[in-house]
Scaffold this motif. Sequence first.
Motif, PDB file in Angstrom:
ATOM      1  N   TYR A   2       0.863  -1.180   0.000  1.00  0.00           N
ATOM      2  CA  TYR A   2       0.000   0.000   0.000  1.00  0.00           C
ATOM      3  C   TYR A   2       0.897   1.227   0.000  1.00  0.00           C
ATOM      4  O   TYR A   2       1.947   1.243   0.652  1.00  0.00           O
ATOM      5  CB  TYR A   2      -0.921   0.004   1.216  1.00  0.00           C
ATOM      6  N   TYR A   3       0.467   2.229  -0.736  1.00  0.00           N
ATOM      7  CA  TYR A   3       1.250   3.442  -0.924  1.00  0.00           C
ATOM      8  C   TYR A   3       0.494   4.602  -0.303  1.00  0.00           C
ATOM      9  O   TYR A   3      -0.673   4.822  -0.615  1.00  0.00           O
ATOM     10  CB  TYR A   3       1.499   3.676  -2.420  1.00  0.00           C
ATOM     11  N   ALA A  20      -1.507  -0.968  -5.319  1.00  0.00           N
ATOM     12  CA  ALA A  20      -0.706  -0.896  -6.548  1.00  0.00           C
ATOM     13  C   ALA A  20      -1.546  -0.607  -7.787  1.00  0.00           C
ATOM     14  O   ALA A  20      -1.042  -0.056  -8.773  1.00  0.00           O
ATOM     15  CB  ALA A  20       0.083  -2.189  -6.736  1.00  0.00           C
ATOM     16  N   TRP A  48       3.019  -1.296   4.027  1.00  0.00           N
ATOM     17  CA  TRP A  48       2.834   0.037   3.459  1.00  0.00           C
ATOM     18  C   TRP A  48       4.163   0.769   3.383  1.00  0.00           C
ATOM     19  O   TRP A  48       5.118   0.452   4.060  1.00  0.00           O
ATOM     20  CB  TRP A  48       1.822   0.853   4.267  1.00  0.00           C
ATOM     21  N   THR A  49       4.155   1.761   2.506  1.00  0.00           N
ATOM     22  CA  THR A  49       5.272   2.684   2.390  1.00  0.00           C
ATOM     23  C   THR A  49       4.696   4.077   2.220  1.00  0.00           C
ATOM     24  O   THR A  49       3.535   4.227   1.843  1.00  0.00           O
ATOM     25  CB  THR A  49       6.225   2.293   1.237  1.00  0.00           C
ATOM     26  N   SER A  69       7.696   1.535   8.331  1.00  0.00           N
ATOM     27  CA  SER A  69       7.145   1.241   7.010  1.00  0.00           C
ATOM     28  C   SER A  69       7.905   0.094   6.350  1.00  0.00           C
ATOM     29  O   SER A  69       9.009  -0.258   6.756  1.00  0.00           O
ATOM     30  CB  SER A  69       7.200   2.489   6.122  1.00  0.00           C
TER      31      SER A  69
END
Length: 92
Positions: A2-3, A20, A48-49, A69
């Motif tokens: 997850y971004y 994504a 996540w990031t 993260s």
Amino acid sequence: MYYIGLDVHKKTISYCVKDASGQVHQEGKVGATRWELDDWMKTLPQPWTVAMEATIFTGWIYDHLIPRSAGKGSASPDAARHRRGQEEERSD
């Protein structure tokens, strides 16, 4: 993966969590304190990031979030150049 994109202000942080494919999973605001960020991180899908623009308010946030993260990164071109310079020094 997850971004998460962050828009950091002095007292609040707006966020958007996408997967994504670009599907939005969460949007909202959280208070700009370590305690509120800790509570918010508990609600995030894993892994996540995060990315954010480098501003006067983002240094402590970056330092607080990045160790938690899945990704290591920054949206700051200066930070990216700095990291590349450090990596080049290590490879010498």
